[in-house]
Design an enzyme around this catalytic site. Structure first.
Site, PDB file in Angstrom:
ATOM      1  N   HIS A 183       0.878  -1.173   0.000  1.00  0.00           N
ATOM      2  CA  HIS A 183       0.000   0.000   0.000  1.00  0.00           C
ATOM      3  C   HIS A 183       0.916   1.224   0.000  1.00  0.00           C
ATOM      4  O   HIS A 183       2.043   1.151   0.496  1.00  0.00           O
ATOM      5  CB  HIS A 183      -0.824  -0.059   1.294  1.00  0.00           C
ATOM      6  CG  HIS A 183      -1.900   0.970   1.426  1.00  0.00           C
ATOM      7  ND1 HIS A 183      -1.630   2.275   1.757  1.00  0.00           N
ATOM      8  CD2 HIS A 183      -3.243   0.879   1.293  1.00  0.00           C
ATOM      9  CE1 HIS A 183      -2.778   2.941   1.836  1.00  0.00           C
ATOM     10  NE2 HIS A 183      -3.772   2.112   1.558  1.00  0.00           N
ATOM     11  N   CYS A 239      -4.802   2.586  -3.560  1.00  0.00           N
ATOM     12  CA  CYS A 239      -3.569   3.116  -2.947  1.00  0.00           C
ATOM     13  C   CYS A 239      -2.415   2.154  -3.144  1.00  0.00           C
ATOM     14  O   CYS A 239      -1.552   2.017  -2.267  1.00  0.00           O
ATOM     15  CB  CYS A 239      -3.774   3.422  -1.466  1.00  0.00           C
ATOM     16  SG  CYS A 239      -4.984   4.688  -1.172  1.00  0.00           S
TER      17      CYS A 239
END
Lengths: 151, 420
Positions: free
Chosen positions: B137, B378
């Site tokens: 992420h 993300c």
């Protein structure tokens, strides 16, 4: 018509499937990149501007049906328009997409076929998809050379 | 579709696990969206909260609200003891050795930034290498890039294969005498891949390299035992674990946390302040400057109490069964490509269509009441790795049932109809 049907009208789906002026333009004298950091959509708009008139306009990029259709319709509407006219159309589109109550008769007239994009304002999460190409062409015409962003 | 679904209705074999009863604990699941029953499949973004967590927050603000670690009055003592009781619940939940190894933070992101800035800036130097994986992420990429920019260290990235699996051999090759820190996700938020973290930690420790694990997507799905895994730091968020937003946890081994300087200065993290010098507080308070999210911390404790009422083996069996059911159902839709086909997966089903963008999928599903995530999650490098701008992601929690998957499949058929 349901809100969803209003969003995904035939014309929009057609522009998504067969986008017009979807090509790079080697001899463009204006070029700008637009980027939506929220979803990763990006578009490059090419303009051949001569004597203040958009002689040719095209785009490339990846995005959803709404962003692609909006960019495609934008190129067909702006071709042959003056910079000043293009700016007015940009303002009217912006008002329409954001659901601005101030959309008046002259806006509607100016919008013409682009009115079909008005269903987008019922989907706040998608307004940026529809406006990306417009922000990008605005940056190209203003020649700021900056990457346009929907943020 | 019905016949197909009925064909795959094997009993999950855990009769005591009653998903319908669990669903009644989550009031939001009774909501309707666009006139349709809510089908919540965006648990990777945030999970829903059981009534007990909502009640705990309500009760705290109604009858306990006070600042902690300061007042001598009744309410302050009560709030302090509830907050510290939560810390103990969290310690037990992840099987940490000591309560002071549990640092309350805002969330996983802050936990990783804390380690990058406190540990990283103190113990790493120019030329050192930090190893992450290709499926992190952004919150486990950017803090390290910032650190690299500050001290001249270098980021090394372990590749993933076509299935979205962590390539252990490549990881082994990347570890060298310059490696000073490893920071890996435990479960990928975009792909659902479970990383073999125990082995990754073992290999790093052979070289004396500490390991941080981003457990944000792991704790809601797996029984996490930090001592069994052996990691040096473990970070997770409360809101993905059925608790409130704005509170999260950094677990760190005592000796490492002890050696690290504070991350932020302020109240609660000091023992003595003069204008000449400040003496820092002991662990974990050294890292907890300012009034924390007291209600959030207590709410997270309530979420853990709630989870402790379940047998994790049953939770995992239910989730695995649901993932298999959903994977099969989606695989039967011809034009779908599932992104992330690792052998070991938890909670996440990412998919794309050749001719339909994830945003359009998300909007149309939403009109059917089905909430999924559409975008890059993300994790833009993951999208680049698979050559897609975005994916649609259905992510599950233990309160999801087969009906939710069926609604997803019905919604996808509507998407296909719009774009036919």
């Amino acid at each position: 018509m349901s809100e969803l049907d209003e969003l995904y009208q035939e014309v929009i789906l057609d522009h998504n499937k067969s986008p017009r002026n979807f090509r790079e333009m080697a001899d463009a004298n204006r070029r700008s990149e637009g980027y939506n950091p929220l979803c990763g959509d990006h578009v490059t708009v090419y303009v051949d501007l001569a004597d203040g008139v958009i002689r040719d306009i095209s785009f490339k990029g990846a995005g959803c049906a709404i962003s692609k259709a909006s960019a495609s319709m934008m190129t067909t509407e702006l071709k042959g328009k003056s910079e000043a006219e293009a700016e007015k159309i940009f303002d009217s589109v912006h008002k329409m997409l954001t659901g601005d109550m101030g959309v008046d008769e002259s806006d509607l007239e100016r919008l013409g076929k682009l009115k079909i994009l008005s269903g987008v304002c019922k989907f706040p999460a998608r307004v940026k998809c529809a406006s990306l190409a417009w922000h990008t062409v605005n940056a190209a015409l203003k020649g700021t050379g900056e990457v346009a962003s929907t943020e | 579709m019905k016949a197909v679904r009925e064909k795959r209705l094997p009993r999950s074999g855990n009769e005591s696990f009653d998903v319908e009863k669990i669903r009644r604990d989550f009031p939001i699941l009774k909501e309707r969206v666009h006139g349709k029953p809510l089908v919540y499949l965006d648990n990777g973004a945030t999970s829903q909260k059981p009534q007990v967590v909502i009640d705990t927050l309500d009760r705290y603000y109604k009858s306990e609200n006070s600042n902690i670690h300061r007042g001598v009055h009744y309410l302050s003592e009560r709030a302090t003891s509830s907050y510290e009781a939560s810390r103990e619940k969290i310690r037990q939940f992840i099987n940490a050795e000591n309560g002071h190894e549990i640092v309350f933070v805002r969330g996983t992101t802050e936990a990783i930034n804390l380690v990058a800035q406190s540990y990283g800036r103190t113990f790493l130097k120019a030329g050192d290498e930090i190893v992450i994986s290709a499926m992190e992420h952004h919150s486990n990429i950017v803090p390290w890039q910032m650190l690299c920019g500050q001290i001249g260290a270098r980021l090394r990235v372990v590749p993933i294969n076509h299935d979205g699996e962590f390539v252990l051999d490549e990881y082994r090759r990347l570890l060298n005498e310059n490696t000073k820190l490893v920071s890996l996700t435990h479960v990928s938020n975009a792909l659902g891949t479970i990383v073999p973290v125990k082995e990754a930690v073992r290999l790093a420790h052979e070289r004396g390299v500490p390991v941080l694990l981003d457990g944000a997507q792991a704790v809601p799905h797996l029984k996490v035992d930090v001592r069994d895994i052996g990691c040096d730091f473990y970070a997770f968020s409360g809101h993905k674990l059925f608790g409130p937003t704005g509170v999260g946890v950094l677990y760190g081994k005592s000796e490492l946390l002890d050696a690290m300087p504070p991350y932020q200065g302020g109240g609660d993290m000091i023992s003595l302040v003069t204008f000449e010098k400040t003496h820092y507080n002991v662990l974990p308070y050294k890292f907890e400057a300012g009034t924390p999210n007291i209600a959030g911390g207590i709410g997270l404790g309530a979420a853990i109490d709630y989870l402790n009422g379940f047998n994790w083996e049953e939770v995992c069996a239910h989730e695995n069964h649901l993932m298999a059911y959903a994977t099969d159902a989606l695989s039967e839709i011809g034009s779908i490509r599932i992104i992330g086909t690792a052998k070991d997966k938890a909670g996440v089903l990412s998919f794309v269509f050749d001719h339909i963008h994830a945003h359009d999928v998300g909007t149309i599903l939403d009109q059917e009441g089905v909430a999924i995530r559409a975008g890059h999650h993300c994790a833009m490098p993951v999208m680049q790795r698979f050559g897609v701008p975005a994916t649609a992601r259905a992510s599950f929690a233990f309160y999801n049932n087969q009906g939710d998957v069926d609604a997803l499949v019905r919604g996808i058929h509507r998407v296909l109809k719009v774009f036919s």
